[in-house]
Design an enzyme around this catalytic site. Sequence first.
Site, PDB file in Angstrom:
ATOM      1  N   HIS A   1       0.696  -1.359   0.017  1.00 35.98           N
ATOM      2  CA  HIS A   1      -0.201   0.181  -0.363  1.00 35.98           C
ATOM      3  C   HIS A   1       1.125   1.526  -0.008  1.00 35.98           C
ATOM      4  O   HIS A   1       0.384   2.661  -0.446  1.00 35.98           O
ATOM      5  CB  HIS A   1      -1.033   0.332   1.189  1.00 35.98           C
ATOM      6  CG  HIS A   1      -2.364  -0.905   1.130  1.00 35.98           C
ATOM      7  ND1 HIS A   1      -3.073  -0.504   0.344  1.00 35.98           N
ATOM      8  CD2 HIS A   1      -2.785  -2.040   0.953  1.00 35.98           C
ATOM      9  CE1 HIS A   1      -4.142  -1.550   0.323  1.00 35.98           C
ATOM     10  NE2 HIS A   1      -3.265  -1.818   1.257  1.00 35.98           N
TER      11      HIS A   1
ATOM     12  N   LYS B   1      -9.069  13.779   4.533  1.00 40.74           N
ATOM     13  CA  LYS B   1      -7.897  12.723   4.186  1.00 40.74           C
ATOM     14  C   LYS B   1      -7.081  13.061   5.830  1.00 40.74           C
ATOM     15  O   LYS B   1      -6.895  14.290   5.945  1.00 40.74           O
ATOM     16  CB  LYS B   1      -7.255  12.521   3.092  1.00 40.74           C
ATOM     17  CG  LYS B   1      -6.183  13.931   3.053  1.00 40.74           C
ATOM     18  CD  LYS B   1      -5.453  13.862   0.954  1.00 40.74           C
ATOM     19  CE  LYS B   1      -6.087  14.047   0.218  1.00 40.74           C
ATOM     20  NZ  LYS B   1      -5.959  13.419  -0.429  1.00 40.74           N
ATOM     21  N   ARG B   2      -5.925  11.606   5.966  1.00 39.96           N
ATOM     22  CA  ARG B   2      -5.093  11.740   7.141  1.00 39.96           C
ATOM     23  C   ARG B   2      -4.365  12.711   6.788  1.00 39.96           C
ATOM     24  O   ARG B   2      -4.217  13.525   5.450  1.00 39.96           O
ATOM     25  CB  ARG B   2      -4.302  10.007   7.338  1.00 39.96           C
ATOM     26  CG  ARG B   2      -4.830   9.189   7.711  1.00 39.96           C
ATOM     27  CD  ARG B   2      -6.047  10.147   8.720  1.00 39.96           C
ATOM     28  NE  ARG B   2      -5.318   9.862  10.164  1.00 39.96           N
ATOM     29  CZ  ARG B   2      -4.564   8.496  10.450  1.00 39.96           C
ATOM     30  NH1 ARG B   2      -4.954   7.444  10.622  1.00 39.96           N
ATOM     31  NH2 ARG B   2      -3.705   9.021  11.456  1.00 39.96           N
TER      32      ARG B   2
ATOM     33  N   LYS C   1       0.792  14.817   2.000  1.00 41.93           N
ATOM     34  CA  LYS C   1      -0.420  14.819   0.806  1.00 41.93           C
ATOM     35  C   LYS C   1      -0.202  16.180   1.562  1.00 41.93           C
ATOM     36  O   LYS C   1      -1.221  16.486   0.242  1.00 41.93           O
ATOM     37  CB  LYS C   1      -1.451  14.432   2.407  1.00 41.93           C
ATOM     38  CG  LYS C   1      -1.578  12.813   2.459  1.00 41.93           C
ATOM     39  CD  LYS C   1      -2.537  12.782   2.914  1.00 41.93           C
ATOM     40  CE  LYS C   1      -3.006  10.425   2.986  1.00 41.93           C
ATOM     41  NZ  LYS C   1      -3.802   9.834   1.876  1.00 41.93           N
TER      42      LYS C   1
ATOM     43  N   THR D   1      -7.637   7.086  -2.647  1.00 46.03           N
ATOM     44  CA  THR D   1      -9.184   6.989  -2.884  1.00 46.03           C
ATOM     45  C   THR D   1     -10.105   7.864  -2.944  1.00 46.03           C
ATOM     46  O   THR D   1     -11.188   7.659  -3.228  1.00 46.03           O
ATOM     47  CB  THR D   1     -10.216   5.235  -1.824  1.00 46.03           C
ATOM     48  OG1 THR D   1      -9.678   6.039  -0.645  1.00 46.03           O
ATOM     49  CG2 THR D   1      -9.363   4.119  -2.385  1.00 46.03           C
TER      50      THR D   1
ATOM     51  N   LYS E   1     -13.681   9.212  -4.965  1.00 49.88           N
ATOM     52  CA  LYS E   1     -15.451   8.862  -4.255  1.00 49.88           C
ATOM     53  C   LYS E   1     -15.754  11.124  -4.639  1.00 49.88           C
ATOM     54  O   LYS E   1     -16.545  10.621  -5.390  1.00 49.88           O
ATOM     55  CB  LYS E   1     -15.309   9.235  -2.805  1.00 49.88           C
ATOM     56  CG  LYS E   1     -14.882   8.427  -2.614  1.00 49.88           C
ATOM     57  CD  LYS E   1     -14.461   7.927  -0.976  1.00 49.88           C
ATOM     58  CE  LYS E   1     -13.143   7.217   0.381  1.00 49.88           C
ATOM     59  NZ  LYS E   1     -13.152   7.311   0.805  1.00 49.88           N
TER      60      LYS E   1
HETATM   61  C1  LIG Z   1     -11.779   7.054   1.512  1.00 48.86           C
HETATM   62  C2  LIG Z   1     -11.418   8.093   2.768  1.00 48.86           C
HETATM   63  C3  LIG Z   1      -9.675   8.401   2.975  1.00 48.86           C
HETATM   64  C4  LIG Z   1      -9.155   7.469   2.460  1.00 48.86           C
HETATM   65  O1  LIG Z   1      -8.437   9.443   1.035  1.00 48.86           O
HETATM   66  P1  LIG Z   1      -7.552  10.154   0.759  1.00 48.86           P
HETATM   67  O2  LIG Z   1      -7.507  10.809   0.397  1.00 48.86           O
HETATM   68  O3  LIG Z   1      -7.306   8.673  -0.060  1.00 48.86           O
HETATM   69  O4  LIG Z   1      -6.687   9.489   1.650  1.00 48.86           O
HETATM   70  C5  LIG Z   1     -10.006   8.488   4.188  1.00 48.86           C
HETATM   71  N1  LIG Z   1     -10.502   8.622   5.339  1.00 48.86           N
HETATM   72  C6  LIG Z   1     -11.980   8.628   5.182  1.00 48.86           C
HETATM   73  C7  LIG Z   1     -12.795   8.743   6.348  1.00 48.86           C
HETATM   74  C8  LIG Z   1     -12.286   7.744   3.758  1.00 48.86           C
HETATM   75  O5  LIG Z   1     -13.323   7.653   3.781  1.00 48.86           O
END
Ligand SMILES: *Cc1c(COP(=O)(O)O)cnc(C)c1O
Length: 836
Positions: free
Chosen positions: A378, A566-567, A572, A674, A678
Amino acid sequence: MIVSDESLKHTESRLRQQFGLSLEEAKEYLKVSIERKIRRQFGKTIKEAEPHEIYYALSRTILDYSIESWYNTTRNYNEKQVKQVYYFSAEFLMGRYMGNNLMNLQIYEEIKEVLKDLNIDINIIEDSEPDPGLGNGGLGRLAACFLDSLATLKMPGHGYGIRYKYGMFQQKIENGYQMEYPDDWLKYGDPWSIKRLDRVYDIKFGGEVEVHKDEVGKEYYKRMNTETINAIAYDAPILGYGTETVNTLRLWEAKSPQGFDLQLFNDQKYLEASASAVKAEDLSRVLYPNDTERSGKELRLKQQYFFVSASLQDIVRKYKEKYGNVFSGFADKIAIQLNDTHPVVAIPELMRIFLDSEKISWVEAWEICQKVFSYTNHTVLAEALEKWDINIFSSLLPRVYQIIEEINRRFMTEISKKYPEDWAKQQRMSIIGNGEVRMAWLAIVGTHAINGVAAIHTEILKHQTLKDWYELYPEKFQNKTNGVTQRRWLLKANPELAGYITSLIGSEWVTDLSELKKLEKYIEDDNVLNKLLEIKHKKKQDLAEYIKENNNIEVNIDSIFDVQVKRLHEYKRQLLNVFHIMDLYNKIKENPLLEIVPRTFIFGAKAAPGYRRAKSIIKLINAVAEKVNNDPEINDKIKVIFIEDYKVSLAEKIIPAADVSEQISTAGKEASGTGNMKLMMNGAMTLGTLDGANIEIVEEAGEENNFIFGLKADEVERLNLYGKSNPLEEYHVVEGLKKVIDQLVDGTYYDNHRGLFKELHASLLNGVEGGKPDQYYVLKDFASYRATQTRLQNTYKDKRKWAQMMLMNIANSGKFSSDRTIKEYAKDIWNISSFE
Ligand SMILES: *Cc1c(COP(=O)(O)O)cnc(C)c1O
């Protein structure tokens, strides 16, 4: 409402068929069932019940309703002896179950009406469900999307993991700082899982290994003087959308087999009496809140072994029930996917079970293991590759460690023949080296397939991170670009858009996302384009209400909603986003008449509690927000919103409202992402670097329909290797940048004299603790980012053009369904198909 109720009901109710009742009778039946459960469980009438009590009763009712299909699915798999896939993951970020399950059962609308007849608003009931956050971020959420796709595709695939008592911490922002509070998601019980006291296993730690001889004088190994902990199964149903398939998520809870020491209790040593139980239960007490960082803590290794050993014992028991003691067919009936290195100890553990319990020869056992297991990588971040100190490992798991030594001995023999002169390479590739067990190496040697999670990521693995390994085992490497389930992320999160899409092209997209391509024919249809804008406006309004309620800030719904959720991690680059805001603020202060399209910058991010710099960045975002939001001169042109406690249920609120999707990682660092997918399927434009799945998003939707900027992965790599990259250059040369950086330390933004911003400043310009200055190239990419932001705002002014770009992104998001991803795993790695 924009979208008629009719178009929302694009799926026919199955209540009627299911019960063989009329709709009225079915509703009556449900009403009675909910009322009876509330009465029995809480001793109340429905009028007296709290929302979470109604949630509980309703969920149990729905569980009852699905139990027959669940049982049938399991029985059918067994009777037809189909191959089963098990997804081993230390994290499952499931999000709320209730609404999703109602939707997948296609009874959401009916239940809503039933509740309405009882004067209950389904939204309030849904909001009372705690969001089970048994994962950190993308990796855990991927596991959840995969389970949804497996069940929807009628594939025999199940999850195994840990039932943490406390999930991801609850985040509160106090005085601009992140504060962490325990996430007591089980406080009111968990109506979606069933405790299985008939599925309990012994998990053994520590002790010694003894050699014994069996009747025919063959040696075998036995673990002695171990500490034993029980693993107890909790099963949750995974309901496929519009199918009868109900798969299983089985999570393990740790319990002491002794429980309570009555002797100590009688001696009035009350605390000591339960001490061993408490210690055992520590194992599944809490999720480690580190995203992409290994902890190296003994408890973490214990957690990993705990769930892996229980799951394998369970799998072997089921196998023997069905097929007897002949293991030659094991790999034809079972596939196990290892989600990152966290469950990789499964490889030597299955070897142990085969060798010591089932008395299979090494050669045969090893061949089965390699066929059964496959491994997903990952991340390429060095700090994420798990390594265990051999002292910790061998004292905690002495027999498993012995087996790893033997795996490594045999492997080293093999490669010393292959690379006889290359000592350096042999050392690099040794599974045990530098006093550590290298879990990623073990994963590569012990599996038949290794996959990356986006095309660029797999290429980086093959040619950089895992170069030696790709040379040795080219046939093992594969790409499986991540995906997300459109059921949760479009149908559930955005019923307005979902309903409208269905009214245009039918509902096939719900189970075949490539259908969205048909939307392209509306590219010149003003009606459709306006409707898309109207729906986005509605979702922005909903989010604005949430922000008003939670942040007490009014945002302008006609502003650009620019979203980074995101985290929080340096790679990032939330910092790049903040610097742009600081610069924009400076520009407006210098020229209050500056014409800009109003913006609302929205952040959501949790930082690992021990990740100091990430927490500083949260404080900085909030310090900038405080200043900008309260400056009357800004005249509401920009607002900065930090939404606390980002989690799945909030993602479902925020993502449909986004105009801009910030995907601005340092190129080469984000394996896939991911969140980007979305946001794309909800009609947000990607403002991003050519990194992870952004590259494929742009390939699908067209670069002209997104906003790409910055260094490319190969340029970053070259700078890393040979570059004399000097951030001072950009600092002095890029207009406005010096001012922004200086504002970190000149008192413009205040961090209560904690030195946080000063440390950020130093990390950018000088480098701290031996790190390179600006190692994520925030300064280097700033000019390019800002120019692209300006281009974006100019594009936004042309509403029709913007709507066309939205349409192109939605229409071309088909590839990013986890249904597509799962079909690829099924065909290329697991060798399974849909079960009819
Ligand atoms: C989809 C999702 C992530 C992943 O987000 P990235 O932008 O791909 O890092 C992290 N936390 C939650 C709650 C999510 O739904």
